[in-house]
Scaffold this active site. Sequence first.
Site, mmCIF file in Angstrom:
data_model
loop_
_atom_site.group_PDB
_atom_site.id
_atom_site.type_symbol
_atom_site.label_atom_id
_atom_site.label_comp_id
_atom_site.label_asym_id
_atom_site.label_seq_id
_atom_site.Cartn_x
_atom_site.Cartn_y
_atom_site.Cartn_z
ATOM 1 N N LYS A 116 0.830 -1.197 0.000
ATOM 2 C CA LYS A 116 0.000 0.000 0.000
ATOM 3 C C LYS A 116 0.870 1.253 0.000
ATOM 4 O O LYS A 116 0.558 2.247 -0.655
ATOM 5 C CB LYS A 116 -0.937 -0.004 1.211
ATOM 6 C CG LYS A 116 -2.083 -1.009 1.123
ATOM 7 C CD LYS A 116 -2.973 -0.900 2.348
ATOM 8 C CE LYS A 116 -4.236 -1.746 2.202
ATOM 9 N NZ LYS A 116 -3.956 -3.181 2.153
ATOM 10 N N GLU A 200 -2.949 7.076 7.808
ATOM 11 C CA GLU A 200 -3.562 8.140 7.032
ATOM 12 C C GLU A 200 -4.783 8.690 7.755
ATOM 13 O O GLU A 200 -5.349 8.045 8.657
ATOM 14 C CB GLU A 200 -3.934 7.650 5.633
ATOM 15 C CG GLU A 200 -4.913 6.501 5.601
ATOM 16 C CD GLU A 200 -5.074 5.923 4.196
ATOM 17 O OE1 GLU A 200 -4.148 6.045 3.385
ATOM 18 O OE2 GLU A 200 -6.146 5.339 3.929
ATOM 19 N N HIS A 235 -14.134 -3.302 8.583
ATOM 20 C CA HIS A 235 -13.443 -2.984 7.327
ATOM 21 C C HIS A 235 -13.533 -4.112 6.309
ATOM 22 O O HIS A 235 -12.767 -4.144 5.343
ATOM 23 C CB HIS A 235 -11.979 -2.612 7.589
ATOM 24 C CG HIS A 235 -11.809 -1.511 8.585
ATOM 25 N ND1 HIS A 235 -12.156 -0.209 8.319
ATOM 26 C CD2 HIS A 235 -11.375 -1.522 9.864
ATOM 27 C CE1 HIS A 235 -11.920 0.536 9.385
ATOM 28 N NE2 HIS A 235 -11.449 -0.238 10.332
ATOM 29 N N ARG A 292 -5.766 -8.800 -8.528
ATOM 30 C CA ARG A 292 -6.412 -10.110 -8.633
ATOM 31 C C ARG A 292 -7.884 -9.898 -8.943
ATOM 32 O O ARG A 292 -8.361 -8.770 -9.002
ATOM 33 C CB ARG A 292 -6.277 -10.864 -7.302
ATOM 34 C CG ARG A 292 -6.791 -10.039 -6.110
ATOM 35 C CD ARG A 292 -6.803 -10.822 -4.823
ATOM 36 N NE ARG A 292 -6.995 -9.993 -3.665
ATOM 37 C CZ ARG A 292 -8.153 -9.489 -3.243
ATOM 38 N NH1 ARG A 292 -9.248 -9.724 -3.938
ATOM 39 N NH2 ARG A 292 -8.234 -8.758 -2.155
#
Length: 660
Positions: A116, A200, A235, A292
Amino acid sequence: MFTKILIANRGEIACRVAATARRMGIKTVAVYSEADANAKHVAVCDEAVLIGPAAAKESYLCGDKIIAVAKATGAQAIHPGYGFLSENAEFADACAEAGLVFIGPPASAMRAMGSKSAAKQLMEKANVPLVPGYHGEQQDADFLHAQADKIGYPVLLKASAGGGGKGMRVIENSAQFKDALASCKREAISSFGDDKVLAEKYLQRPRHIEIQVFADTLGNCIYLFERDCSVQRRHQKVLEEAPAPGMPAERRAAMGEAAVAAARAVGYVGAGTVEFIANQDGSFYFMEMNTRLQVEHPVTEMITGTDLVEWQLRVAAGEPLPKQQHELAINGHAIEARIYAENPEKGFLPSIGTLRHLGTPSAVSFELGDVRIDSGVREGDAISPFYDPMIAKLIVWGADRKQALARMAQALAQYQIVGLATNIAFLKRLVEGQAFSLADLDTGLIERNHDSLFPAAQPAPAGPLALAAVALLASEQKPAADPWAQANGWRMNQSYARKLSFADEHAAYDTYVTYRTEDWLFSAGNAAPQALSLTSHTGNDYSIKLGDQATHGTVLRDGDTFHVFANGAHYQFAWNDPMAHAGETESEGGRLTAPMPGKVVAVLAAKGQEVKKGEPLVIMEAMKMEHTIAAPHDGMIDDILYSVGDQVADGAPLLAFKAA
């Protein structure tokens, strides 16, 4: 085109890939662990080879074993599905070195997008909007803490190599940072073998919108529109739909073109998903790219009339994309619900057990139908603690969102599972709830609507209780040669009145049945008796008439528990058989027990330690998710019964606790 492929996965995605391969005339090879010897994906493939014990790290994550099986069976390519080795660049390289085609993107693209942090740095150079945060390599805890303080709370910590919501924590204030970081890193190393994290700004009321991209080896790259995956818990996605409600054509094109640009920047080939987080005002920021096929790919297939697995196979074989951008259009609306073995009322804890009954809504082939079910299990199969607890994906299509919503609610009402806890009732409340129905979407939808999605328990209605009673009575009325042995309630001089005691997890119900010549009188609790008759009975399906009300339902008996499916709901009634021996039970007192089978990953208290109510005592891991067992009251730890690394069974006492 390939003549034989190996599917390096299990469950519903392995079955999904096998179905397309069969339609294309391609033979398939399954691999399986000892726990999956009788699994559905083993049965649907042409060949199947055992590759190791139940633990994924000893079977499905062993790339060398999988490659050896592919070569031994004559497979020309390997489809990794999603999860496991699907985004493992080293495995993709190893396939190439072994002369096998990896049905996925180049290893270089996976490396570029697999982290990420690295992906966000790449997007920053390409001028793609990014959420403010730290995406670098420095992982010192104090440094990360300082970065989080600088960003401003709430802050989102995410495993850099992560996905599926694992290794992710929302931190509300600076004081929570240290413990959250440690927990995040533990989960990240367990799930991905890499404990690097990024930090973040946590956006308020964001939507999660992703773009399906596809590229071939000839330089063509397109997007197949968007999916809205905002409805999440922990999440992890719960409902997905396509197209995204309220998406203007201009924004759709802008996000699609940005996604294609991101794919081209890393020389992408195959199916991929570029994920964005979007504000309510329409602004959007790059989150990550999943290199993917996604779990939710069926909703894209439903609205575009495509088979993305077929596209994967054709592109991997060197063929051009079957369609170009101008040939794609959105047709109708599709919604996917993930059917999980979990208990929403207990924090969505995974549920382990055997599917003793599995009844699904009517489904036809997805090329033509409005209802599609992708599943890797059958009735009689077990959901084990070793893998993801997904039972199936239920996908519906409608001419518009309103019709798709109605079909999803109807399909969920028809889904019947006995043997373990599921999220079906929760999904039905979610789909029928005002927020989702009106497309008032954001990633906090479940938390915002907690009271309506988790309503207080209500007493069971008379209809389902009457169905359970009739099923019990019908099971007793078996033909007998001896008239005195018939259980039809006959009495010489009076009517036979009988008490049937049922209970669910919320209350006990005393029902009363008076036998009559053609029917019964029935009452529950203090309610007035009503005439009760059985109007039809086929297998487990019963139609009854209670007073003036006709009721139909399915009743399945599991020991002395009656599972009643009626009016789109599932009721479980335990019957107190007065003839059964009542065994004594011993209270566990102050001991805290494991809420599910799993492994102890941290013990946070010591013998003799005094603790306060709510203080974390033990952390367990099951299905790669962490669960904290906390002190129920102020008190003292009498004894610690398990150590870090120990496997514990469901309900096992973890420690002895003495309340203050």
